[in-house]
Design a protein around this motif. Structure first.
Motif, PDB file in Angstrom:
ATOM      1  N   SER A   1      -0.472  14.531  -5.905  1.00  0.00           N
ATOM      2  CA  SER A   1      -1.249  15.479  -5.117  1.00  0.00           C
ATOM      3  C   SER A   1      -0.669  16.876  -5.330  1.00  0.00           C
ATOM      4  CB  SER A   1      -1.165  15.152  -3.617  1.00  0.00           C
ATOM      5  OG  SER A   1      -1.802  13.939  -3.344  1.00  0.00           O
TER       6      SER A   1
ATOM      7  N   LYS B   1       0.274   5.689  -0.238  1.00  0.00           N
ATOM      8  CA  LYS B   1      -0.680   6.781  -0.391  1.00  0.00           C
ATOM      9  C   LYS B   1      -0.016   8.096   0.001  1.00  0.00           C
ATOM     10  CE  LYS B   1      -5.175   8.303   1.375  1.00  0.00           C
ATOM     11  NZ  LYS B   1      -6.233   8.011   2.334  1.00  0.00           N
TER      12      LYS B   1
ATOM     13  N   ASN C   1       2.424   6.526  -6.262  1.00  0.00           N
ATOM     14  CA  ASN C   1       1.078   6.913  -5.869  1.00  0.00           C
ATOM     15  C   ASN C   1       0.497   7.867  -6.905  1.00  0.00           C
ATOM     16  OD1 ASN C   1       2.464   9.405  -5.164  1.00  0.00           O
ATOM     17  ND2 ASN C   1       0.573   9.891  -4.109  1.00  0.00           N
TER      18      ASN C   1
ATOM     19  N   SER D   1      -1.483  11.795   0.949  1.00  0.00           N
ATOM     20  CA  SER D   1      -2.681  12.588   1.198  1.00  0.00           C
ATOM     21  C   SER D   1      -2.249  13.948   1.729  1.00  0.00           C
ATOM     22  CB  SER D   1      -3.611  11.874   2.166  1.00  0.00           C
ATOM     23  OG  SER D   1      -2.934  11.541   3.350  1.00  0.00           O
TER      24      SER D   1
ATOM     25  N   GLU E   1       4.782   5.927   8.123  1.00  0.00           N
ATOM     26  CA  GLU E   1       3.941   7.127   8.028  1.00  0.00           C
ATOM     27  C   GLU E   1       4.754   8.346   8.439  1.00  0.00           C
ATOM     28  OE1 GLU E   1      -0.186   8.980   9.747  1.00  0.00           O
ATOM     29  OE2 GLU E   1      -0.083   6.834   9.380  1.00  0.00           O
TER      30      GLU E   1
ATOM     31  N   THR F   1       1.806   7.529   3.652  1.00  0.00           N
ATOM     32  CA  THR F   1       1.422   6.299   4.338  1.00  0.00           C
ATOM     33  C   THR F   1       1.782   5.128   3.429  1.00  0.00           C
ATOM     34  OG1 THR F   1      -0.467   7.490   5.273  1.00  0.00           O
ATOM     35  CG2 THR F   1      -0.467   5.092   5.491  1.00  0.00           C
ATOM     36  N   ALA F   2       2.512   4.166   3.969  1.00  0.00           N
ATOM     37  CA  ALA F   2       2.908   2.999   3.180  1.00  0.00           C
ATOM     38  C   ALA F   2       2.907   1.764   4.076  1.00  0.00           C
ATOM     39  CB  ALA F   2       4.290   3.210   2.574  1.00  0.00           C
TER      40      ALA F   2
ATOM     41  N   ARG G   1       4.435  13.625  -5.544  1.00  0.00           N
ATOM     42  CA  ARG G   1       4.079  12.208  -5.549  1.00  0.00           C
ATOM     43  C   ARG G   1       5.055  11.514  -4.618  1.00  0.00           C
ATOM     44  NH1 ARG G   1       6.086   9.423 -11.272  1.00  0.00           N
ATOM     45  NH2 ARG G   1       8.310   9.542 -10.816  1.00  0.00           N
TER      46      ARG G   1
ATOM     47  N   SER H   1       6.411   1.031  -6.223  1.00  0.00           N
ATOM     48  CA  SER H   1       5.057   1.596  -6.273  1.00  0.00           C
ATOM     49  C   SER H   1       5.136   3.106  -6.453  1.00  0.00           C
ATOM     50  CB  SER H   1       4.303   1.319  -4.973  1.00  0.00           C
ATOM     51  OG  SER H   1       4.078  -0.051  -4.805  1.00  0.00           O
TER      52      SER H   1
ATOM     53  N   PHE I   1       0.858  -1.179   0.000  1.00  0.00           N
ATOM     54  CA  PHE I   1       0.000   0.000   0.000  1.00  0.00           C
ATOM     55  C   PHE I   1       0.893   1.227   0.000  1.00  0.00           C
ATOM     56  CE2 PHE I   1      -2.130   3.336   2.460  1.00  0.00           C
ATOM     57  CZ  PHE I   1      -3.320   3.455   1.768  1.00  0.00           C
TER      58      PHE I   1
END
Length: 134
Positions: A129, A32, A126, A34, A91, A43-44, A103, A124, A30
């Protein structure tokens, strides 16, 4: 010695038309980016099979778009983030300058030792933003 032989085999396979398959050590991942009104939140998470020796991230990097190219924002690049368990959470809340598009990228990592050392990495990216001046 066994790791050297294994790495040589993998390098030879990568240089041929044969596809090297993932070892399957990473079961879930995962990533993200934000934002709040004044911070970016990275957050990963990496989740691995239960008997791995090392699980986490080779790197987690915040990048910003400058003149059409993604550039590492070196103040917010983190390396060698591992646990000696089957999962790793990451995080960070960052007060990055506004007015850029950001990003986050990371390389998920897992390592398992048996007769040979098996390593699995997956990169990965993301969704970007924008962090405006508002």
């Amino acid at each position: 010695m066994a790791e050297e032989i294994f790495n040589t085999i993998i390098e030879n396979l990568q240089n041929s038309d044969v596809n090297v398959l993932s070892t399957g050590l990473i079961t879930s991942k995962f990533l993200k980016l934000s934002k709040t009104t004044d911070k970016l939140i990275i957050t990963a998470k990496t989740i691995c099979v239960t008997d791995v020796k090392k699980c986490g991230f080779t790197y987690v990097k915040l990048q910003r778009l400058i003149n059409g190219s993604w550039t590492d924002y070196s103040s917010y690049c983190y390396y060698d983030q591992y646990n000696e368990s089957n999962s790793k959470n990451f995080e960070k809340a960052i007060s990055a300058p506004k007015g850029y598009t950001y990003r986050v990228i990371c390389e998920h990592y897992a390592e398992k030792t048996k007769l040979l050392v098996f390593k699995d990495t997956e990169t990965s990216y993301n969704v970007t933003s924008s962090f405006g001046n508002n």
